[in-house]
Design an enzyme around this catalytic site. Structure first.
Site, PDB file in Angstrom:
ATOM      1  CE  LYS A  13      45.111  39.662  37.942  1.00  0.00           C
ATOM      2  NZ  LYS A  13      44.455  40.186  39.163  1.00  0.00           N
ATOM      3  NE  ARG A  87      49.612  44.153  38.237  1.00  0.00           N
ATOM      4  CZ  ARG A  87      49.404  42.915  38.711  1.00  0.00           C
ATOM      5  NH1 ARG A  87      49.854  41.869  38.073  1.00  0.00           N
ATOM      6  NH2 ARG A  87      48.748  42.755  39.826  1.00  0.00           N
ATOM      7  NE  ARG A 126      45.256  35.759  47.851  1.00  0.00           N
ATOM      8  CZ  ARG A 126      45.481  36.181  46.627  1.00  0.00           C
ATOM      9  NH1 ARG A 126      44.923  35.573  45.603  1.00  0.00           N
ATOM     10  NH2 ARG A 126      46.260  37.216  46.414  1.00  0.00           N
ATOM     11  NE  ARG A 160      49.979  37.164  46.723  1.00  0.00           N
ATOM     12  CZ  ARG A 160      49.377  37.502  45.582  1.00  0.00           C
ATOM     13  NH1 ARG A 160      48.830  36.575  44.811  1.00  0.00           N
ATOM     14  NH2 ARG A 160      49.312  38.753  45.197  1.00  0.00           N
ATOM     15  NE  ARG A 171      47.864  42.904  45.729  1.00  0.00           N
ATOM     16  CZ  ARG A 171      47.481  41.787  46.363  1.00  0.00           C
ATOM     17  NH1 ARG A 171      47.606  41.688  47.677  1.00  0.00           N
ATOM     18  NH2 ARG A 171      46.986  40.780  45.686  1.00  0.00           N
TER      19      ARG A 171
END
Ligand code: AP5
Length: 218
Positions: A13, A87, A126, A160, A171
């Site tokens: 996204k 969401r 990442r 993160r 999640r």
């Protein structure tokens, strides 16, 4: 046009929103980025959100809808890309109201369709440059010189706190339970375009372009 980008964590996204900003001059409204900024600044919202985000759960509807409401006017005339919002059903209703008050409406929704197992790899690998924010991935896109940012040469990187496997699984479960069920709202209006998010970022961007061009012609 006001566009929603929907998809589970790691679906791409943010990557696609940034391309739309660069190529079309649209404005990205990422509730994840807004919340991380609030956490970093230590604001009351950030203090409330931190524990919830670290656990991979959803922050309250009231908090995120207020964040969107505060920024919506800044997107007038350019079009907003809602990245990670709405969401839940309550957020979808709040967005309708916020846009409706401004004579606007969701024009279309891009659902990035992905293989969740592959996403765990995407997310847990990442990291970003701590100085300039350039994005990297351990396997798919490491810095050209190990330990040195390709863009600014800095030697510090960050991850993160919610990018670990356990939190990523939570999640994803939150996405399946609370976010995927809002798709029928937009399906009933015939405004959902499904794009294969497992292709390369360039191919995904091309598919989004083709969908939005087709939508504008309608
Ligand atoms: P948020 O920041 O929105 O995170 P997320 O939805 O979990 O999504 P990500 O940012 O992890 O992934 P993405 O889909 O943007 O993928 P990306 O482009 O980065 O939310 C974080 C937390 O904040 C939530 O858990 C919640 O607690 C809270 N929150 C936020 N919004 C909320 C709301 N509305 N309500 C309640 N709580 C909220 O790509 C991922 C990786 O894959 C990158 O490394 C990228 O380079 C790579 N990649 C991208 N596309 C491709 C591709 N096509 N092929 C290969 N690699 C790719």
């Amino acid at each position: 046009m006001d566009i929603i980008l929907l998809g589970p964590p790691g679906a791409g996204k943010g990557t696609q929103a940034q391309r739309l900003v660069a190529n079309r001059g649209m404005v990205q409204l990422s509730t994840g980025d807004m919340l991380r900024a609030a956490v970093k600044a230590g604001t009351p919202v950030g203090l409330k959100a931190k524990t919830v985000m670290d656990a991979g759960e959803l922050v309250s509807d009231a908090i995120v809808s207020a964040l969107i409401g505060e920024r919506l006017d800044s997107t007038a005339g350019q079009g907003a890309i809602f990245d990670g919002y709405p969401r839940t059903r309550a957020q979808a209703e709040a967005l309708e109201m916020l846009l409706g008050e401004r004579g606007r409406a969701v024009d279309f929704v891009i659902e990035l369709v992905v293989d969740e197992d592959a996403l765990v790899d995407r997310i847990t690998g990442r990291f970003t440059c701590a100085r300039c924010g350039a994005p990297y991935h351990e396997r798919f896109h490491p810095p050209k010189t190990e330990g040195s940012c390709d863009v600014c040469g800095a030697h510090e990187f960050k991850r993160r706190p919610d990018d670990n496997e356990q939190t990523v699984r939570t999640r994803m479960a939150e996405y399946r339970a609370k976010t995927a069920p809002i798709l029928p709202i937009y399906d009933d209006r015939g405004i959902v375009h499904r794009v294969d998010g497992m292709k390369t970022p360039e191919e995904v961007a091309d598919a989004i372009d083709a969908s939005s061009t087709a939508r504008r012609r309608k």
